[in-house]
Design a protein around this motif. Sequence first.
Motif, PDB file in Angstrom:
ATOM      1  N   LYS A 250      86.985  74.351 106.017  1.00  0.00           N
ATOM      2  CA  LYS A 250      86.513  75.088 107.199  1.00  0.00           C
ATOM      3  C   LYS A 250      85.376  76.029 106.823  1.00  0.00           C
ATOM      4  N   LEU A 251      85.510  76.667 105.681  1.00  0.00           N
ATOM      5  CA  LEU A 251      84.458  77.594 105.233  1.00  0.00           C
ATOM      6  C   LEU A 251      83.233  76.840 104.712  1.00  0.00           C
ATOM      7  N   ASN A 252      83.411  75.539 104.479  1.00  0.00           N
ATOM      8  CA  ASN A 252      82.335  74.692 103.962  1.00  0.00           C
ATOM      9  C   ASN A 252      81.835  75.207 102.603  1.00  0.00           C
ATOM     10  N   LEU A 253      82.803  75.527 101.731  1.00  0.00           N
ATOM     11  CA  LEU A 253      82.469  76.069 100.413  1.00  0.00           C
ATOM     12  C   LEU A 253      83.069  75.185  99.312  1.00  0.00           C
ATOM     13  N   ASP A 254      82.569  75.378  98.084  1.00  0.00           N
ATOM     14  CA  ASP A 254      83.108  74.638  96.936  1.00  0.00           C
ATOM     15  C   ASP A 254      84.226  75.406  96.244  1.00  0.00           C
ATOM     16  N   TYR A 255      84.210  76.699  96.423  1.00  0.00           N
ATOM     17  CA  TYR A 255      85.266  77.533  95.825  1.00  0.00           C
ATOM     18  C   TYR A 255      85.445  78.788  96.686  1.00  0.00           C
ATOM     19  N   ILE A 256      86.597  79.422  96.508  1.00  0.00           N
ATOM     20  CA  ILE A 256      86.881  80.710  97.159  1.00  0.00           C
ATOM     21  C   ILE A 256      86.822  81.773  96.060  1.00  0.00           C
ATOM     22  N   ASP A 257      86.296  82.926  96.368  1.00  0.00           N
ATOM     23  CA  ASP A 257      86.280  83.974  95.340  1.00  0.00           C
ATOM     24  C   ASP A 257      87.671  84.561  95.140  1.00  0.00           C
ATOM     25  N   LEU A 258      88.342  84.862  96.258  1.00  0.00           N
ATOM     26  CA  LEU A 258      89.663  85.480  96.151  1.00  0.00           C
ATOM     27  C   LEU A 258      90.591  84.856  97.187  1.00  0.00           C
ATOM     28  N   TYR A 259      91.694  84.275  96.695  1.00  0.00           N
ATOM     29  CA  TYR A 259      92.666  83.659  97.597  1.00  0.00           C
ATOM     30  C   TYR A 259      93.944  84.490  97.556  1.00  0.00           C
ATOM     31  N   LEU A 260      94.399  84.914  98.726  1.00  0.00           N
ATOM     32  CA  LEU A 260      95.535  85.841  98.792  1.00  0.00           C
ATOM     33  C   LEU A 260      96.740  85.235  99.507  1.00  0.00           C
ATOM     34  N   ILE A 261      97.923  85.623  99.069  1.00  0.00           N
ATOM     35  CA  ILE A 261      99.130  85.390  99.872  1.00  0.00           C
ATOM     36  C   ILE A 261      99.133  86.485 100.942  1.00  0.00           C
ATOM     37  N   HIS A 262      99.013  86.093 102.197  1.00  0.00           N
ATOM     38  CA  HIS A 262      98.778  87.050 103.284  1.00  0.00           C
ATOM     39  C   HIS A 262      99.952  88.014 103.486  1.00  0.00           C
ATOM     40  N   TRP A 263     101.141  87.493 103.296  1.00  0.00           N
ATOM     41  CA  TRP A 263     102.343  88.284 103.617  1.00  0.00           C
ATOM     42  C   TRP A 263     103.464  87.879 102.660  1.00  0.00           C
ATOM     43  N   PRO A 264     104.311  88.816 102.199  1.00  0.00           N
ATOM     44  CA  PRO A 264     105.340  88.475 101.195  1.00  0.00           C
ATOM     45  C   PRO A 264     106.522  87.695 101.774  1.00  0.00           C
ATOM     46  N   VAL A 265     106.249  86.472 102.198  1.00  0.00           N
ATOM     47  CA  VAL A 265     107.319  85.617 102.727  1.00  0.00           C
ATOM     48  C   VAL A 265     108.233  85.160 101.591  1.00  0.00           C
ATOM     49  N   GLN A 266     109.370  84.614 101.961  1.00  0.00           N
ATOM     50  CA  GLN A 266     110.388  84.189 100.982  1.00  0.00           C
ATOM     51  C   GLN A 266     109.864  83.231  99.909  1.00  0.00           C
ATOM     52  N   GLU A 267     108.953  82.356 100.328  1.00  0.00           N
ATOM     53  CA  GLU A 267     108.467  81.322  99.393  1.00  0.00           C
ATOM     54  C   GLU A 267     107.423  81.862  98.413  1.00  0.00           C
ATOM     55  N   ARG A 268     107.225  83.180  98.376  1.00  0.00           N
ATOM     56  CA  ARG A 268     106.071  83.749  97.652  1.00  0.00           C
ATOM     57  C   ARG A 268     105.983  83.338  96.170  1.00  0.00           C
ATOM     58  N   LEU A 269     107.122  83.276  95.467  1.00  0.00           N
ATOM     59  CA  LEU A 269     107.046  82.974  94.025  1.00  0.00           C
ATOM     60  C   LEU A 269     106.639  81.520  93.795  1.00  0.00           C
ATOM     61  N   LYS A 270     107.183  80.654  94.617  1.00  0.00           N
ATOM     62  CA  LYS A 270     106.850  79.224  94.512  1.00  0.00           C
ATOM     63  C   LYS A 270     105.364  79.013  94.827  1.00  0.00           C
ATOM     64  N   THR A 271     104.905  79.695  95.858  1.00  0.00           N
ATOM     65  CA  THR A 271     103.490  79.592  96.243  1.00  0.00           C
ATOM     66  C   THR A 271     102.586  80.139  95.139  1.00  0.00           C
ATOM     67  N   TRP A 272     103.020  81.243  94.531  1.00  0.00           N
ATOM     68  CA  TRP A 272     102.190  81.859  93.485  1.00  0.00           C
ATOM     69  C   TRP A 272     101.914  80.866  92.345  1.00  0.00           C
ATOM     70  N   LYS A 273     102.936  80.087  91.985  1.00  0.00           N
ATOM     71  CA  LYS A 273     102.760  79.082  90.905  1.00  0.00           C
ATOM     72  C   LYS A 273     101.620  78.123  91.257  1.00  0.00           C
ATOM     73  N   ILE A 274     101.559  77.763  92.501  1.00  0.00           N
ATOM     74  CA  ILE A 274     100.499  76.832  92.927  1.00  0.00           C
ATOM     75  C   ILE A 274      99.141  77.538  92.923  1.00  0.00           C
ATOM     76  N   LEU A 275      99.132  78.786  93.347  1.00  0.00           N
ATOM     77  CA  LEU A 275      97.878  79.554  93.290  1.00  0.00           C
ATOM     78  C   LEU A 275      97.403  79.697  91.835  1.00  0.00           C
ATOM     79  N   GLU A 276      98.352  79.886  90.936  1.00  0.00           N
ATOM     80  CA  GLU A 276      97.989  79.983  89.505  1.00  0.00           C
ATOM     81  C   GLU A 276      97.282  78.698  89.059  1.00  0.00           C
ATOM     82  N   ARG A 277      97.808  77.579  89.534  1.00  0.00           N
ATOM     83  CA  ARG A 277      97.191  76.303  89.153  1.00  0.00           C
ATOM     84  C   ARG A 277      95.792  76.161  89.755  1.00  0.00           C
ATOM     85  N   LEU A 278      95.672  76.514  91.044  1.00  0.00           N
ATOM     86  CA  LEU A 278      94.356  76.421  91.707  1.00  0.00           C
ATOM     87  C   LEU A 278      93.337  77.304  90.973  1.00  0.00           C
TER      88      LEU A 278
END
Length: 269
Positions: free
Chosen positions: A95-123
Amino acid sequence: MDINSKVNLNNNLKMPVIGLGTWQIRGKSAENSVLYALEAGYRLIDTASFYNNEEEVGNAIKKSGIPRGDLFITTKIWNSEHNDPEKAFNKSLKKLNLDYIDLYLIHWPVQERLKTWKILERLYKEGKCKAIGVSNFTINHIKELLNNSEIIPAVNQVEFSPYLYQKELLEFCKLKKIALEAYSPLTRGANLDDEKLADIARKYNKSTAQILIKWGIQHGLIVIPKSSNKDRIYENINIFDFNIAKKDMEHLDSLNDNLHYCWDPTNEL
Ligand SMILES: NC(=O)c1ccc[n+]([C@@H]2O[C@H](COP(=O)([O-])OP(=O)(O)OC[C@H]3O[C@@H](n4cnc5c(N)ncnc54)[C@H](OP(=O)(O)O)[C@@H]3O)[C@@H](O)[C@H]2O)c1
């Protein structure tokens, strides 16, 4: 400090101290606001998949002709997207039509946050985003994350203003080398007529909005005021020709009333 001043994040990425917030700006107005901001000298733009304006932000970036490397774009994964964070990330990127994002954030501390963080670490490791971070995380949420992760978040974006002076969180983040980013720094407009704030603003011949933004920056925060009005977009970045004296900073600190104009994540388990 000047318009190009940056904060050094814990991975050495440089993040501008001021940016444009874009919540609730949509369509043509979103594109125009980002264009005004880029023309005024902003280089940090804060969006989120939840804001429904990533396409317009992307259009403005392209139209501005500013080299990608000079810009700092933040977007966020929304609560309903945690079933497939990589898909959410790719959707935002497209949507942003970009090749990379400078900063990607977890918007809100939902229950799945730790699992999601692992994926963000990989990205992050794959170079798809230059930094990863969190938003609306309390000290407890951060402690939990630090105990269960490899990468320390670069940024925690939270509501922050003199009326919600979260000193303990600020000190904790400093200690852990997590940059704190202030959202709703203008109290969403609610406190801009406060007489105590107006007294200080008069002293510096500045607007109350400018005082609130400079207060955050002088506390070492990254500050992202939102405006969709060209004059106010220019006004909000015209804050590098004065400094708030220590005594007035303390006076502003003392306005704290634990006032949330957005959500309070304290009880989010
Ligand atoms: N991570 C999160 O959960 C989260 C939550 C909330 C916000 N945010 C981010 O933080 C950004 C800023 O926060 P916010 O949008 O909640 O509110 P804000 O920046 O505190 O305040 C925006 C309001 O102030 C007005 N305003 C702006 N500049 C002004 C000035 N110089 N004089 C008088 N009024 C002025 C705006 O109206 P006009 O547009 O008409 O100028 C708007 O009504 C958001 O846009 C978003 O990017 C993140």
